[in-house]
Write an enzyme that holds these catalytic residues in place. Structure first.
Site, PDB file in Angstrom:
ATOM      1  CE  LYS A  20      16.638  18.541  -7.121  1.00 47.50           C
ATOM      2  NZ  LYS A  20      16.356  17.186  -6.700  1.00 47.50           N
ATOM      3  CB  ILE A 456       0.827  -0.830 -10.696  1.00 47.96           C
ATOM      4  CG1 ILE A 456       0.897  -2.090  -9.830  1.00 47.96           C
ATOM      5  CG2 ILE A 456      -0.012   0.210  -9.987  1.00 47.96           C
ATOM      6  CD1 ILE A 456      -0.415  -2.839  -9.676  1.00 47.96           C
ATOM      7  N   GLY A 457       0.998   0.186 -13.969  1.00 46.95           N
ATOM      8  CA  GLY A 457       0.801   1.316 -14.882  1.00 46.95           C
ATOM      9  C   GLY A 457       2.074   1.832 -15.510  1.00 46.95           C
ATOM     10  CB  SER A 458       4.660   4.091 -14.399  1.00 48.35           C
ATOM     11  OG  SER A 458       4.948   3.601 -13.122  1.00 48.35           O
ATOM     12  CB  CYS A 541      11.664  19.732  -3.979  1.00 52.66           C
ATOM     13  SG  CYS A 541      13.063  20.121  -2.923  1.00 52.66           S
ATOM     14  CB  CYS A 668       1.229   2.334  -3.364  1.00 51.57           C
ATOM     15  SG  CYS A 668       0.927   3.938  -4.009  1.00 51.57           S
ATOM     16  CG  HIS A 719       9.107   0.694  -2.513  1.00 51.76           C
ATOM     17  ND1 HIS A 719       8.891   1.931  -3.059  1.00 51.76           N
ATOM     18  CD2 HIS A 719       7.896   0.236  -2.135  1.00 51.76           C
ATOM     19  CE1 HIS A 719       7.599   2.206  -3.008  1.00 51.76           C
ATOM     20  NE2 HIS A 719       6.976   1.186  -2.454  1.00 51.76           N
TER      21      HIS A 719
END
Ligand code: GLN
Ligand code: ZN
Length: 784
Positions: A20, A456-458, A541, A668, A719
């Site tokens: 990563k 939607i919330g955040s 991850c 979603c 997105h």
């Protein structure tokens, strides 16, 4: 009887997420291409040696990937859409990563201007939480070998003194996972064009000294059409004809073979791998039907979960092996070397090593096995099954002790939780009144306009928010200043939403690291690892919570934040919760209770939270079920039982409120036609879904089935960094109105906005609100 141990794949992220960090460094420009190539090489060599040390006889190569093993095949066979800077020959890393992550417009080294290209689509790998890059084909696709990646890996192992079994994703599964751009043909229609490339890959491997190749075909766990079964015969027939010297083992995992077993058995291959965790009941059939000439790899160690194996139980499960051995005549007798013991699937779905988890409760820690421990389990099991029990006796004893310890772990059995589960009565699954009556009273209470707007919330998780969270974790700031900071963020978000005229507000979820972890940390029954990372995609991850015990709630989890947010505005602020099915599907779940029971425990805890929010004054409560669909079993015939308990859990969580309290849910993804009955059965007053990319065609299913409740099809593709214009949003809304009743329609983005930044979110939501207002006035004029 001697038995071999085989592994199908080892985690590639590295014990300390080396891979990563290598990728992040490369993307940020702090590491060069030679740097990361060297890191990749070292990691592979390290993993091979580790597996050899742990006593694994058959070690995979080419299980490593720079980003994704499906993308590797696309790149290897030259399935690269135009515009990514490739026409022939080897694929360079910039093209490879452009496919995975998109490409900014830039001037290339040869001076040509390259236009912006989006990343290829990503999708979930079967029913796991791993995302693969969806192969994209043209209907006149030409395939050619760009670089034989398995050969390269095989040789790398070879020069390091290891003889490996290279792994390749099989041609049938590969094509089935892809899509044809113009949709004129099906991906599998391209099979005959693809096979020669595979033949070349296999021939070169054989020439280089590979005796065995593992070809993964997990689609054998799915429902296959007659045509798809034929494809298997064509592909493996071709391989056998072209490269007869090479032994191929076809690996199926994530489920039993079921009715595909006949096809699998008729393939001219040298071995089959079976998932004996999810398909343990198939073992007897396999032993009966698989001819002696075929090597059988039995995937008995669970590659999808983190619990230590019960070696004695497995030994008993494998008893038919020994019986069979005795029954066989001396002439046909299996010599033992054609049985292999393996994990059920590649180990990339579990973390690397338990060793660093010194903060876990010892009883729990003992009961866990990550990838490295699973290799040890395999070796031990092979000894036991092979009749050398005495040699591993101490290890068996330790394993037994661990199992006992886990059973007696505090919190595994909570009397009050079990009692409550037993007392669940059927009325707890039902709202007091049916939807039309609820709608009437909610309308009076909420007084929302036509086409209400919400999100939607955040809201964006900015660098400052992430820094504050990590400072808090490191102890650099105290709890009070952390909370104060989050309150300021929340206040700003509420005031801003009010100022642009949104109708239903959200507090922004700034206090949440992750929609599941936030709740898991507050619920009883969960534990967390320090380094239990699992690859989600590329360099990303996740660290799934471990659900080991009975789940209950000790105190309200979200009420304070909601109350604070609501105190700042007259408009309704939604209570925001993650649903039981999603919490379950994104955790490592105990295997000593049926999933349905675990889910109902979570549902009861969420139900308590819903009721507390209502008591505190919340008029609207949203329960997100983002992962409901991805938990669907691979076989259609298993869908109904999963959906039955999943929908029940949602209803249990959401039905305790008064008629006047509006329940929302959010999902979603954009495929609903095949589960529309269940969506209706959830009976949420309002559902918001992802749909902007489907141009509202998705609404057809809802309209055909006359979806009775309210619905917010996403009109802003979160997105994408692009900001939708008012006109685009209006267009989508009018398309939705062709399919739905006006009073059903809500206006909202596709999903939460936490991955976007405020520069994008502000104008997009302003446009969204204006589009809704314009639509309202047009509707009012039309009605006059
Ligand atoms: N409420 C969550 C959010 O907005 C939902 C996220 C999701 O559906 N994945 O972030
Ligand atoms: Zn979502």
């Amino acid at each position: 009887m001697t038995i071999q141990t085989a592994n199908l794949g080892f985690p590639r992220i590295g014990r300390n997420r080396e891979w990563k960090f290598a990728l992040d460094g490369f993307f940020a420009g702090t590491l060069t291409q030679p740097d990361i190539i060297a890191i990749a090489r070292d990691l592979q060599i390290h993993n091979w040696k580790l597996q050899a040390e742990k006593g694994i006889d058959i070690i995979p190569s080419n299980d490593f990937s720079f980003y994704d093993h499906v993308l590797d095949v696309s790149a290897m066979v030259g399935a690269i859409p135009e515009g990514y800077g490739w026409s022939e020959g080897p694929i360079f890393l910039d093209t490879y990563f452009a496919l995975a992550r998109g490409m900014r417009a830039h001037k290339s080294q040869d001076g040509t201007i390259r236009a912006y290209k989006p990343a290829l689509e990503m999708s979930k790998w079967f029913d796991t939480n791993y995302h693969y890059i969806v192969p994209e084909f043209a209907s006149d696709q030409i395939f050619s070998l760009t670089e034989n990646k398995p050969l390269k890996a095989f040789k790398l192992a070879q020069v390091n003194g290891l003889h490996t079994r290279p792994v390749v994703l099989g041609p049938v599964t590969f094509l089935k996972l892809g899509k044809v751009r113009d949709g004129a043909i099906a991906p599998l229609d391209l099979l005959d064009k693809l096979l020669p490339v595979y033949v070349q890959i296999l021939s070169e491997l054989s020439l280089a000294g590979a005796d065995w190749v593992q070809i993964d075909e997990p689609c054998l766990s799915q429902d296959l059409s007659e045509f798809e079964q034929q494809c298997f015969l064509r592909a493996y027939g071709a391989f056998n004809e072209a490269v007869p010297a090479l032994s191929i083992i076809v690996a199926n995992y994530f489920g039993p073979f079921g009715d595909n077993l006949k096809t699998a058995l008729s393939l001219p291959v040298a071995g089959l791998h079976a998932d004996c965790v999810r398909g343990d009941f198939e073992l007897d059939t396999l032993l009966q039907e698989v001819p002696d000439s075929l090597t059988l790899s039995l995937g008995v160690i669970d590659g999808r979960n983190i619990w230590r194996a019960d070696l004695d139980r497995l030994d008993a499960l494998l008893e038919p092996l020994r019986k069979r051995e005795q029954l066989l005549s001396p002439l046909t007798k299996r010599t033992g070397h054609n049985i292999q013991l393996a994990p059920s699937c590649s180990l990339i779905h579990v973390p690397v090593d338990i060793a660093s988890e010194d903060e876990l409760e010892p009883g729990l820690r003992m009961g866990l096995a990550f990838a490295t421990q699973k290799l040890e389990e395999l070796s031990n099991l092979a000894q036991v099954v092979g009749g050398k029990r005495s040699e591993v006796e101490p290890k068996l004893r330790a394993s037994l002790q661990a199992l006992m310890a886990r059973r007696n772990l505090p919190g595994c059995y909570d009397r009050s939780v079990r009692g409550r589960q037993n007392r669940i009565s059927s009325d707890m699954y039902w709202r007091k009144s049916r939807y039309p009556e609820r709608r009437r009273v909610q309308q009076i209470k909420l007084g929302l306009p036509l086409f209400p707007t919400t999100t939607i919330g955040s809201f964006p998780q900015t660098a400052e928010i992430r820094k504050a969270r990590s400072d808090r974790k490191k102890g650099l700031i105290d709890d009070a200043s952390y909370k104060k900071f989050l309150r300021e963020e929340t206040k700003r978000a509420i005031f801003w939403q009010d100022s642009i005229g949104l109708d239903v507000l959200v507090h922004g979820e700034f206090e949440r690291n992750d929609m599941v972890q936030y709740f898991a940390e507050k619920l009883n029954g969960f534990a967390f690892t320090k380094k239990g990372w699992v690859q989600s995609y590329g360099s990303r991850c996740v660290r799934p919570p471990i659900l080991y015990g009975d789940v209950s709630r000790s105190a309200p989890m979200t009420v304070d934040w909601w109350r604070y947010a609501q105190s700042l505005t007259q408009k309704p602020v939604k209570g925001m919760l993650t649903g039981p099915v999603t919490i379950l599907n994104w955790s490592f779940v105990r295997d000593d209770l049926p999933r349905a029971d675990v889910c109902s425990q979570i549902a009861l805890a969420i139900r308590d939270e819903v009721e507390d929010l209502e008591t505190a004054g919340a008029r609207i409560i949203q329960i997100d079920e983002a992962a409901l669909r991805e938990g669907l079993p691979l076989r259609k015939e298993d869908w109904r039982s999963y959906l039955a308990w999943a929908i029940e859990a949602f209803r249990l969580a959401s039905s305790g409120v008064d008629d006047t309290t509006q329940i929302h849910t959010h999902m979603c993804y954009s495929e609903f036609n095949d589960i529309i009955e269940e969506i209706i059965a959830m009976d949420a007053d309002v559902i918001s879904i992802e749909s902007s990319r489907s141009k509202m065609e998705l609404m057809d299913g809802f309209s055909n089935r006359k979806y009775p409740n309210e619905i917010g099809p996403g009109v802003y593709d979160i997105h994408s960094p692009l900001i939708p214009s008012k006109e685009e949003i209006e267009k989508l809304l009018s398309l939705a109105l062709e399919r739905l009743d006006g009073h059903q329609l809500w206006v909202n983005p596709d999903c939460g906005l936490k991955t976007r930044n405020w520069h994008e979110v502000r104008p997009a939501l302003v446009n969204m609100v204006e589009a809704a207002i314009r639509l309202r006035s047009q509707t009012a004029v039309a009605a006059q």
